[in-house]
Design an enzyme around this catalytic site. Structure first.
Site, PDB file in Angstrom:
ATOM      1  N   ASP A   1       0.788  -1.189  -0.133  1.00  0.00           N
ATOM      2  CA  ASP A   1       0.026  -0.033  -0.029  1.00  0.00           C
ATOM      3  C   ASP A   1       0.845   1.414  -0.044  1.00  0.00           C
ATOM      4  OD1 ASP A   1       0.863   0.389   2.715  1.00  0.00           O
ATOM      5  OD2 ASP A   1      -1.193   0.281   3.564  1.00  0.00           O
TER       6      ASP A   1
ATOM      7  N   CYS B   1       3.080  -3.326   4.315  1.00  0.00           N
ATOM      8  CA  CYS B   1       1.926  -2.100   4.346  1.00  0.00           C
ATOM      9  C   CYS B   1       2.660  -1.581   5.573  1.00  0.00           C
ATOM     10  CB  CYS B   1       0.621  -2.450   4.778  1.00  0.00           C
ATOM     11  SG  CYS B   1       0.274  -3.648   6.094  1.00  0.00           S
TER      12      CYS B   1
ATOM     13  N   THR C   1       2.517  -1.516   9.097  1.00  0.00           N
ATOM     14  CA  THR C   1       3.102  -2.679  10.049  1.00  0.00           C
ATOM     15  C   THR C   1       3.189  -4.029   9.697  1.00  0.00           C
ATOM     16  OG1 THR C   1       0.642  -3.072  10.368  1.00  0.00           O
ATOM     17  CG2 THR C   1       1.696  -1.335  11.856  1.00  0.00           C
TER      18      THR C   1
ATOM     19  N   HIS D   1       9.450 -24.508   8.395  1.00  0.00           N
ATOM     20  CA  HIS D   1       8.472 -25.333   9.158  1.00  0.00           C
ATOM     21  C   HIS D   1       7.022 -25.121   8.764  1.00  0.00           C
ATOM     22  CE1 HIS D   1      11.225 -26.132  12.713  1.00  0.00           C
ATOM     23  NE2 HIS D   1      11.672 -26.443  11.579  1.00  0.00           N
TER      24      HIS D   1
ATOM     25  N   ARG E   1       7.539 -33.919   9.387  1.00  0.00           N
ATOM     26  CA  ARG E   1       6.708 -33.879  10.386  1.00  0.00           C
ATOM     27  C   ARG E   1       5.893 -32.383  10.310  1.00  0.00           C
ATOM     28  NH1 ARG E   1      11.253 -32.430  12.467  1.00  0.00           N
ATOM     29  NH2 ARG E   1      11.353 -30.455  13.877  1.00  0.00           N
ATOM     30  N   HIS E   2       6.569 -31.576   9.406  1.00  0.00           N
ATOM     31  CA  HIS E   2       5.827 -30.201   9.299  1.00  0.00           C
ATOM     32  C   HIS E   2       4.815 -30.437   8.304  1.00  0.00           C
ATOM     33  CE1 HIS E   2       8.734 -28.592  12.052  1.00  0.00           C
ATOM     34  NE2 HIS E   2       9.867 -29.385  11.170  1.00  0.00           N
TER      35      HIS E   2
HETATM   36  C1  RB5 Z   1      -1.858   2.764   6.201  1.00  0.00           C
HETATM   37  O1  RB5 Z   1      -1.926   3.959   6.928  1.00  0.00           O
HETATM   38  C2  RB5 Z   1      -1.963   1.888   7.399  1.00  0.00           C
HETATM   39  O2  RB5 Z   1      -2.923   1.620   8.083  1.00  0.00           O
HETATM   40  C3  RB5 Z   1      -1.467   0.484   6.723  1.00  0.00           C
HETATM   41  O3  RB5 Z   1      -0.238   0.443   5.886  1.00  0.00           O
HETATM   42  C4  RB5 Z   1      -1.146  -0.686   7.551  1.00  0.00           C
HETATM   43  O4  RB5 Z   1      -0.304  -0.775   8.584  1.00  0.00           O
HETATM   44  C5  RB5 Z   1      -2.281  -1.414   7.998  1.00  0.00           C
HETATM   45  O5  RB5 Z   1      -2.001  -2.627   8.853  1.00  0.00           O
END
Ligand code: RB5
Length: 149
Positions: free
Chosen positions: A7, A63, A65, A96, A130-131
């Site tokens: 994104d 993205c 996070t 794994h 096993r995995h």
């Molecule tokens: C976008 O601002 C942010 O929310 C997105 O990139 C992401 O971190 C969502 O999980």
């Protein structure tokens, strides 16, 4: 062939990873975004679609996070998406979990680490044994969930 998408938060890291992919001889499909604001589930669906169809062997999603991308990707049958921010996880999710998509947080990682994680993810094989049984149990959860609907 590797599918990659991000994104608006992940554009710079995606460019850095694409550079690493090119240098290391990987072919890739870039599913955007190139900078315009967009909703991460739309990109996750596009990248994961190429993985589940077999057109691409693995996917990389970025993205802010990495969490939104991983949540969206793991809703798609056949996708095993791993949110990684350290090399141990990047390696072991291949060994794994046979993860087929890696998610990265652009606001969490520097581009050097993100590129290194991508390289580890793409160059590490699944251990099987096993995995495989555990992967089959994960796949069975998808099937059960489908039947509940
Ligand atoms: C976008 O601002 C942010 O929310 C997105 O990139 C992401 O971190 C969502 O999980």
């Amino acid at each position: 062939m590797i599918a990659i998408g991000c994104d608006h938060a992940g554009v710079e890291i995606k460019k850095a990873i694409i550079e690493t992919l090119s240098v290391n001889g990987y072919e890739f499909k870039d599913l955007g975004t190139d900078g315009e604001p967009c909703d991460y589930p739309v990109i996750a669906e596009a990248v994961c679609g190429l993985v589940t169809s077999g057109e691409c062997e693995k996917g990389i999603l970025i993205c802010g996070t990495g969490i939104g991308m991983s949540m969206a990707a793991n809703k798609i049958n056949g996708i095993r998406a791993a949110l990684c921010s350290d090399s141990f996880s990047a390696r072991y999710t291949r060994l794994h979990n046979d993860a087929n998509v890696m998610c990265l947080g652009a606001r969490v990682l520097g581009s050097g680490l993100a590129c290194e994680l991508a390289e580890i993810f793409l160059s590490t094989g699944f251990e099987g044994g096993r995995h495989q049984r555990r992967i089959d149990l994960v796949t069975a959860l998808e099937e059960k969930n489908r039947k509940l609907k």
